[in-house]
Design a protein around this motif. Structure first.
Motif: not given
Length: 130
Positions: A15-23, A25-39
């Motif tokens: 249960e904890e891992i599935s929550g962390v996996k969601g987090d 996954s969300s962080l990956k999206g945020d990092v990807s968005s930040l990379k686009n913004d930085v670019s």
């Protein structure tokens, strides 16, 4: 009981891992968005650098022109001051001229002719009678 405990711990971890996996996954999206913004920001900064590089020579030229204009303004100010002094002198001369002209125009002399008996002086050196 150990097995049940292990299963419960596994379930909690899942249960904890599935929550962390969601987090994550969300962080990956945020990092990807930040990379686009930085670019995008890198592109904007690069564009700004090019604009500034193009503006720099024009700014130097404008600065030099302003310095030249300021020097000329100082020179013209001095020339205007000299002109003001000359005009003041001319105005003073004109006033004196008008006064002299006026005085001359209305100038009069009183001529007095006195008629008296003539006086002849006899010069002792003059022997014209002899």
């Amino acid at each position: 009981m150990n097995q049940e405990l292990l299963d419960s711990i596994r379930q909690i971890i899942r249960e904890e891992i599935s929550g962390v996996k969601g987090d994550v996954s969300s962080l990956k999206g945020d990092v990807s968005s930040l990379k686009n913004d930085v670019s995008s920001l890198k592109g904007d900064v690069s564009s700004l650098k090019n604009d500034v590089a193009e503006m720099k020579p024009q700014l130097e030229e404008n600065t030099q022109m302003l310095r030249t204009l300021l020097a000329r303004t100082d020179n013209h100010g001095a020339m205007l001051e000299q002109l003001n002094i000359r005009v003041s002198r001319l105005e003073g001369n004109e006033k004196r001229y008008k006064k002299l002209n006026n005085d001359f125009y209305y100038h009069s002399h009183k001529v007095v002719v006195e008629i008296k008996e003539p006086v002849f002086e006899i010069d002792s050196n003059d022997h014209s009678d002899s």
